[in-house]
Design a protein around this motif. Sequence first.
Motif, short mmCIF file in Angstrom:
data_model
loop_
_atom_site.label_atom_id
_atom_site.label_comp_id
_atom_site.label_asym_id
_atom_site.label_seq_id
_atom_site.Cartn_x
_atom_site.Cartn_y
_atom_site.Cartn_z
N UNK A 170 -49.85 -21.54 -79.73
CA UNK A 170 -49.28 -20.56 -80.65
C UNK A 170 -47.86 -20.31 -80.19
N UNK A 171 -46.92 -20.52 -81.10
CA UNK A 171 -45.50 -20.32 -80.78
C UNK A 171 -45.01 -19.09 -81.52
N UNK A 172 -44.45 -18.17 -80.75
CA UNK A 172 -43.76 -17.01 -81.30
C UNK A 172 -42.29 -17.43 -81.38
N UNK A 173 -41.74 -17.43 -82.58
CA UNK A 173 -40.44 -18.07 -82.80
C UNK A 173 -39.37 -17.06 -83.18
N UNK A 174 -38.28 -17.10 -82.45
CA UNK A 174 -37.07 -16.34 -82.78
C UNK A 174 -36.13 -17.29 -83.51
N UNK B 31 -52.72 -21.53 -75.81
CA UNK B 31 -51.46 -21.51 -75.05
C UNK B 31 -50.43 -20.77 -75.89
N UNK B 32 -49.69 -19.85 -75.25
CA UNK B 32 -48.67 -19.08 -75.98
C UNK B 32 -47.31 -19.43 -75.39
N UNK B 33 -46.31 -19.42 -76.26
CA UNK B 33 -44.95 -19.60 -75.76
C UNK B 33 -43.97 -18.98 -76.74
N UNK B 34 -42.78 -18.73 -76.24
CA UNK B 34 -41.68 -18.18 -77.04
C UNK B 34 -40.70 -19.31 -77.34
N UNK B 35 -40.66 -19.72 -78.59
CA UNK B 35 -39.74 -20.78 -79.03
C UNK B 35 -38.55 -20.15 -79.74
N UNK C 82 -31.25 -28.17 -87.85
CA UNK C 82 -31.84 -27.09 -87.04
C UNK C 82 -32.26 -27.61 -85.66
N UNK C 83 -32.14 -26.76 -84.67
CA UNK C 83 -32.51 -27.13 -83.30
C UNK C 83 -33.68 -26.27 -82.85
N UNK C 84 -34.79 -26.93 -82.51
CA UNK C 84 -36.01 -26.25 -82.06
C UNK C 84 -36.07 -26.35 -80.54
N UNK D 293 -40.30 -26.44 -89.03
CA UNK D 293 -41.47 -26.45 -88.15
C UNK D 293 -42.70 -27.01 -88.86
N UNK D 294 -42.85 -26.70 -90.14
CA UNK D 294 -43.98 -27.24 -90.92
C UNK D 294 -43.94 -28.77 -90.93
#
Length: 125
Positions: free
Chosen positions: A55-59, A99-103, A113-115, A26-27
């Motif tokens: 802002x992405x909250x990432x699992x 903006x918030x989302x769950x990635x 890796x798959x984002x 992601x970086x």
Amino acid sequence: MTKPGERRRRTFLRGHRAERMALLFLFLKGYRPLARRYAAAGGEVDLIVKRGDTIAFVEVKARSVMDDAQTAITAVKRQRFSRAARAWLSRHAWAADKTWRADAVFIAPGSFPRHLKAAFELEID
């Protein structure tokens, strides 16, 4: 035969390696870390990253097969994840106008890796 707890330790370490790999990935895509392994309100968010006004909250899910990783985010996991995201947002007022989302980032051996952006809906009221 493995010692008791050895399998759990290997799984724990594999998860941490996957999180580091996802964060690096992601970086390189321009995201900047805000938090790692944020736990609150009975839930946990593996990574919280920011890119621009998002802002992405990432699992992060690591499995031996990519398809297994993609199906590993259950309804219960999404609820707990959302509770932790709400807790983080309540402690960071500056994020209210973002903006918030769950990635999700899926990791499997031998695969890039798959984002997946907006992998599921955050349950934020």
